[in-house]
Design a protein around this motif. Sequence first.
Motif, PDB file in Angstrom:
ATOM      1  N   GLN A  51       4.458  15.472   9.828  1.00  0.00           N
ATOM      2  CA  GLN A  51       3.122  15.692   9.302  1.00  0.00           C
ATOM      3  C   GLN A  51       2.119  14.700   9.688  1.00  0.00           C
ATOM      4  O   GLN A  51       0.939  14.588   9.373  1.00  0.00           O
ATOM      5  N   ARG A  52       2.656  13.791  10.850  1.00  0.00           N
ATOM      6  CA  ARG A  52       2.011  12.737  11.315  1.00  0.00           C
ATOM      7  C   ARG A  52       1.352  11.652  10.202  1.00  0.00           C
ATOM      8  O   ARG A  52       0.354  11.006  10.495  1.00  0.00           O
ATOM      9  N   LEU A  53       2.097  11.569   9.223  1.00  0.00           N
ATOM     10  CA  LEU A  53       1.711  10.941   8.190  1.00  0.00           C
ATOM     11  C   LEU A  53       1.702   9.321   8.208  1.00  0.00           C
ATOM     12  O   LEU A  53       0.917   8.250   8.155  1.00  0.00           O
ATOM     13  N   SER A  54       2.803   8.861   9.475  1.00  0.00           N
ATOM     14  CA  SER A  54       2.761   7.676   9.839  1.00  0.00           C
ATOM     15  C   SER A  54       1.482   7.025  10.584  1.00  0.00           C
ATOM     16  O   SER A  54       1.151   6.177  10.295  1.00  0.00           O
ATOM     17  N   THR A  55       1.055   8.251  11.251  1.00  0.00           N
ATOM     18  CA  THR A  55      -0.248   7.859  12.061  1.00  0.00           C
ATOM     19  C   THR A  55      -1.401   7.688  11.086  1.00  0.00           C
ATOM     20  O   THR A  55      -2.194   6.768  11.058  1.00  0.00           O
ATOM     21  N   ILE A  56      -1.517   8.612  10.117  1.00  0.00           N
ATOM     22  CA  ILE A  56      -2.393   8.486   9.019  1.00  0.00           C
ATOM     23  C   ILE A  56      -2.377   7.421   8.202  1.00  0.00           C
ATOM     24  O   ILE A  56      -3.381   6.443   7.923  1.00  0.00           O
ATOM     25  N   LEU A  57      -1.124   6.628   7.992  1.00  0.00           N
ATOM     26  CA  LEU A  57      -0.948   5.483   7.239  1.00  0.00           C
ATOM     27  C   LEU A  57      -1.397   4.180   8.138  1.00  0.00           C
ATOM     28  O   LEU A  57      -2.111   3.456   7.509  1.00  0.00           O
ATOM     29  N   LEU A  58      -0.940   4.259   9.262  1.00  0.00           N
ATOM     30  CA  LEU A  58      -1.554   3.168  10.200  1.00  0.00           C
ATOM     31  C   LEU A  58      -3.180   3.305  10.432  1.00  0.00           C
ATOM     32  O   LEU A  58      -3.752   2.282  10.491  1.00  0.00           O
ATOM     33  N   SER A  59      -3.507   4.176  10.609  1.00  0.00           N
ATOM     34  CA  SER A  59      -5.025   4.400  10.653  1.00  0.00           C
ATOM     35  C   SER A  59      -5.654   3.924   9.359  1.00  0.00           C
ATOM     36  O   SER A  59      -6.775   3.177   9.663  1.00  0.00           O
ATOM     37  N   ASN A  60      -5.087   4.447   8.262  1.00  0.00           N
ATOM     38  CA  ASN A  60      -5.766   3.776   6.932  1.00  0.00           C
ATOM     39  C   ASN A  60      -5.558   1.949   6.743  1.00  0.00           C
ATOM     40  O   ASN A  60      -6.465   1.405   6.471  1.00  0.00           O
ATOM     41  N   LEU A  61      -4.170   1.849   7.222  1.00  0.00           N
ATOM     42  CA  LEU A  61      -4.129   0.148   7.077  1.00  0.00           C
ATOM     43  C   LEU A  61      -4.960  -0.478   8.025  1.00  0.00           C
ATOM     44  O   LEU A  61      -5.764  -1.590   7.914  1.00  0.00           O
ATOM     45  N   VAL A  62      -5.339   0.049   9.274  1.00  0.00           N
ATOM     46  CA  VAL A  62      -6.273  -0.614  10.085  1.00  0.00           C
ATOM     47  C   VAL A  62      -7.778  -0.614   9.567  1.00  0.00           C
ATOM     48  O   VAL A  62      -8.375  -1.708   9.660  1.00  0.00           O
ATOM     49  N   THR A  63      -8.140   0.460   8.704  1.00  0.00           N
ATOM     50  CA  THR A  63      -9.456   0.424   8.157  1.00  0.00           C
ATOM     51  C   THR A  63      -9.443  -0.563   7.102  1.00  0.00           C
ATOM     52  O   THR A  63     -10.617  -1.269   7.025  1.00  0.00           O
ATOM     53  N   VAL A  64      -8.533  -0.837   6.362  1.00  0.00           N
ATOM     54  CA  VAL A  64      -8.469  -1.737   5.307  1.00  0.00           C
ATOM     55  C   VAL A  64      -8.600  -3.209   6.185  1.00  0.00           C
ATOM     56  O   VAL A  64      -9.348  -4.047   5.660  1.00  0.00           O
TER      57      VAL A  64
ATOM     58  N   TRP B 257       0.839  -1.196   0.088  1.00  0.00           N
ATOM     59  CA  TRP B 257      -0.032   0.145  -0.159  1.00  0.00           C
ATOM     60  C   TRP B 257       0.911   1.264   0.086  1.00  0.00           C
ATOM     61  O   TRP B 257       2.048   1.266   0.742  1.00  0.00           O
ATOM     62  N   VAL B 258       0.370   2.204  -0.511  1.00  0.00           N
ATOM     63  CA  VAL B 258       1.002   3.627  -0.461  1.00  0.00           C
ATOM     64  C   VAL B 258       0.101   4.771   0.161  1.00  0.00           C
ATOM     65  O   VAL B 258      -1.085   4.635  -0.394  1.00  0.00           O
ATOM     66  N   LEU B 259       0.643   5.565   0.821  1.00  0.00           N
ATOM     67  CA  LEU B 259      -0.065   6.724   1.188  1.00  0.00           C
ATOM     68  C   LEU B 259       0.270   7.881   0.214  1.00  0.00           C
ATOM     69  O   LEU B 259       1.227   8.162  -0.112  1.00  0.00           O
ATOM     70  N   MET B 260      -0.990   8.462  -0.335  1.00  0.00           N
ATOM     71  CA  MET B 260      -0.830   9.561  -1.253  1.00  0.00           C
ATOM     72  C   MET B 260      -1.054  10.828  -0.641  1.00  0.00           C
ATOM     73  O   MET B 260      -1.799  10.832   0.078  1.00  0.00           O
ATOM     74  N   VAL B 261      -0.110  11.935  -0.981  1.00  0.00           N
ATOM     75  CA  VAL B 261      -0.414  13.313  -0.410  1.00  0.00           C
ATOM     76  C   VAL B 261      -0.049  14.177  -1.384  1.00  0.00           C
ATOM     77  O   VAL B 261       0.818  14.249  -2.265  1.00  0.00           O
ATOM     78  N   ASN B 262      -1.294  14.672  -1.999  1.00  0.00           N
ATOM     79  CA  ASN B 262      -1.257  15.769  -3.211  1.00  0.00           C
ATOM     80  C   ASN B 262      -0.788  14.807  -4.432  1.00  0.00           C
ATOM     81  O   ASN B 262       0.025  15.283  -5.196  1.00  0.00           O
ATOM     82  N   GLN B 263      -1.149  13.687  -4.692  1.00  0.00           N
ATOM     83  CA  GLN B 263      -0.951  12.728  -5.563  1.00  0.00           C
ATOM     84  C   GLN B 263       0.667  12.275  -5.840  1.00  0.00           C
ATOM     85  O   GLN B 263       0.865  11.740  -6.924  1.00  0.00           O
TER      86      GLN B 263
END
Length: 174
Positions: free
Chosen positions: A107-120, A56-62
């Motif tokens: 930018q707390r992207l690691s937290t956002i990444l983990l949160s999204n992975l948990v959702t998946v 998975w990849v976390l996208m920020v402004n494409q």
Amino acid sequence: MPLIYLRPSQKTDVPAIMAILTKAKKLLAADQIDQWQNGYPNVEQIQADIQQQISWVLMVNQTIAATAALMLTPEPTYQDIRQGHWHNSQPYATIHRIAVDPQLRGQRLSTILLSNLVTVGLQQQRFNFRVDTHPQNLRMQHVVQQAGFQKRGEIQVTDGLRWAYELNLPVIKA
């Protein structure tokens, strides 16, 4: 606020993923942490992750800002946990190879990444999540603890000892 979202990795993402991993390896080396200093993760691993549809990849402004693997199958190295135990033996998802572009730190992207992975994972009926990290990797320990993961013990991987963490969410019945 930038548009931030998670998407499955594609073959064309390999160069960007490897660039992030290379920067993460350099950051670990600068911190004198021997994690990821032996050629892992490499291009072949990332290509295999993509083929297995666990990358998975976390996208920020494409733009690819972070990457991780989310496995829904049992992790063999987690069978033998020492100095503790897993909270339960229910099906779980494992998060591996977490890396955020160091240029985007703060930018707390690691937290956002983990949160999204948990959702998946939740969408796949996984309510338990496991992750491991090097005992000296204070950044990752902070990230997983902030996300609610609890240290459960130690595991052994090919290149050494890792601290094992687990997140247990309430089971939701449809």
